[in-house]
Design a protein around this motif. Structure first.
Motif, PDB file in Angstrom:
ATOM      1  N   GLU A  17       0.838  -1.195   0.000  1.00  9.14           N
ATOM      2  CA  GLU A  17       0.000   0.000   0.000  1.00  9.14           C
ATOM      3  C   GLU A  17       0.878   1.250   0.000  1.00  9.14           C
ATOM      4  N   ASN A  18       0.845   1.991  -1.089  1.00  8.95           N
ATOM      5  CA  ASN A  18       1.466   3.321  -1.154  1.00  8.95           C
ATOM      6  C   ASN A  18       2.813   3.432  -0.446  1.00  8.95           C
ATOM      7  N   GLY A  19       3.811   2.746  -0.935  1.00  6.29           N
ATOM      8  CA  GLY A  19       5.147   2.881  -0.384  1.00  6.29           C
ATOM      9  C   GLY A  19       5.427   2.099   0.873  1.00  6.29           C
ATOM     10  N   ARG A  20       4.624   1.082   1.137  1.00 11.01           N
ATOM     11  CA  ARG A  20       4.916   0.212   2.270  1.00 11.01           C
ATOM     12  C   ARG A  20       4.317  -1.165   2.041  1.00 11.01           C
ATOM     13  N   TYR A  32       5.650  -3.314   9.469  1.00  7.45           N
ATOM     14  CA  TYR A  32       5.644  -2.723   8.133  1.00  7.45           C
ATOM     15  C   TYR A  32       7.055  -2.381   7.687  1.00  7.45           C
ATOM     16  N   LEU A  33       7.224  -2.344   6.389  1.00 10.64           N
ATOM     17  CA  LEU A  33       8.469  -1.951   5.748  1.00 10.64           C
ATOM     18  C   LEU A  33       8.128  -0.784   4.830  1.00 10.64           C
ATOM     19  N   ALA A  34       8.776   0.350   5.045  1.00 12.86           N
ATOM     20  CA  ALA A  34       8.531   1.540   4.223  1.00 12.86           C
ATOM     21  C   ALA A  34       9.620   1.652   3.167  1.00 12.86           C
ATOM     22  N   PHE A  35       9.219   2.071   1.965  1.00  9.93           N
ATOM     23  CA  PHE A  35      10.189   2.214   0.881  1.00  9.93           C
ATOM     24  C   PHE A  35       9.812   3.364  -0.035  1.00  9.93           C
ATOM     25  N   GLU A  36      10.814   3.810  -0.779  1.00 11.69           N
ATOM     26  CA  GLU A  36      10.622   4.798  -1.834  1.00 11.69           C
ATOM     27  C   GLU A  36      11.083   4.162  -3.124  1.00 11.69           C
ATOM     28  N   HIS A  37      10.406   4.496  -4.206  1.00 12.17           N
ATOM     29  CA  HIS A  37      10.727   3.910  -5.506  1.00 12.17           C
ATOM     30  C   HIS A  37      11.012   5.045  -6.473  1.00 12.17           C
ATOM     31  N   GLU A  38      12.239   5.073  -6.974  1.00  8.20           N
ATOM     32  CA  GLU A  38      12.611   6.080  -7.964  1.00  8.20           C
ATOM     33  C   GLU A  38      13.459   5.412  -9.033  1.00  8.20           C
ATOM     34  N   ASP A  40      14.969   2.822 -11.219  1.00  8.97           N
ATOM     35  CA  ASP A  40      15.088   1.370 -11.042  1.00  8.97           C
ATOM     36  C   ASP A  40      15.581   1.002  -9.643  1.00  8.97           C
ATOM     37  N   THR A  41      15.384   1.911  -8.682  1.00  6.50           N
ATOM     38  CA  THR A  41      15.844   1.664  -7.313  1.00  6.50           C
ATOM     39  C   THR A  41      14.706   1.758  -6.310  1.00  6.50           C
ATOM     40  N   MET A  42      14.644   0.754  -5.447  1.00  5.56           N
ATOM     41  CA  MET A  42      13.742   0.747  -4.300  1.00  5.56           C
ATOM     42  C   MET A  42      14.617   1.009  -3.080  1.00  5.56           C
ATOM     43  N   THR A  43      14.356   2.096  -2.389  1.00  9.75           N
ATOM     44  CA  THR A  43      15.100   2.427  -1.177  1.00  9.75           C
ATOM     45  C   THR A  43      14.251   2.035   0.022  1.00  9.75           C
ATOM     46  N   ILE A  44      14.746   1.076   0.795  1.00 12.63           N
ATOM     47  CA  ILE A  44      14.045   0.665   2.011  1.00 12.63           C
ATOM     48  C   ILE A  44      14.459   1.639   3.105  1.00 12.63           C
ATOM     49  N   THR A  45      13.497   2.419   3.588  1.00 12.79           N
ATOM     50  CA  THR A  45      13.798   3.461   4.564  1.00 12.79           C
ATOM     51  C   THR A  45      13.616   3.018   6.011  1.00 12.79           C
ATOM     52  N   SER A  46      12.712   2.086   6.255  1.00  9.98           N
ATOM     53  CA  SER A  46      12.535   1.601   7.631  1.00  9.98           C
ATOM     54  C   SER A  46      11.758   0.298   7.658  1.00  9.98           C
TER      55      SER A  46
END
Length: 100
Positions: A17-20, A32-38, A40-46
């Protein structure tokens, strides 16, 4: 809300759901695992696990889900989150998506 459900290796329902990715109730998830997608990279933030749910492998299950998501979508993972970085570092089969 984009919902993608999958039973993980511990048989938990993982919902996207929307970045997590999360397990449990959307308002009060067990983990939960939060991420950003930009690009070709998924950055796992927490990665966060409710204190009452710790030591059950839920955080590891979410990292596994994120790795499989990255494989499916041809993404690299940049694990900014120290927990996710450690799991990916210690699991050789995850190195194929690790941007490390």
């Amino acid at each position: 809300m984009d919902r993608v459900e999958r039973r993980g290796w511990m048989n938990s329902e993982v919902i996207e759901e929307n970045g997590r990715f999360y397990i449990g109730d959307p308002e009060h998830p067990k983990a939960y695992l939060a991420f950003e997608h930009e690009g070709d990279t998924m950055t796992i933030t927490s990665t966060v696990v409710d204190p009452n749910e710790r030591n059950q492998g839920l955080g590891t299950e979410l990292v596994d889900y994120a790795v499989n998501y990255a494989r499916k979508h041809k993404l690299n993972i940049d694990p900014v989150c120290s927990f996710a970085r450690e799991i990916i570092k210690e699991t050789p089969e995850y190195h194929v998506v690790w941007n490390g």
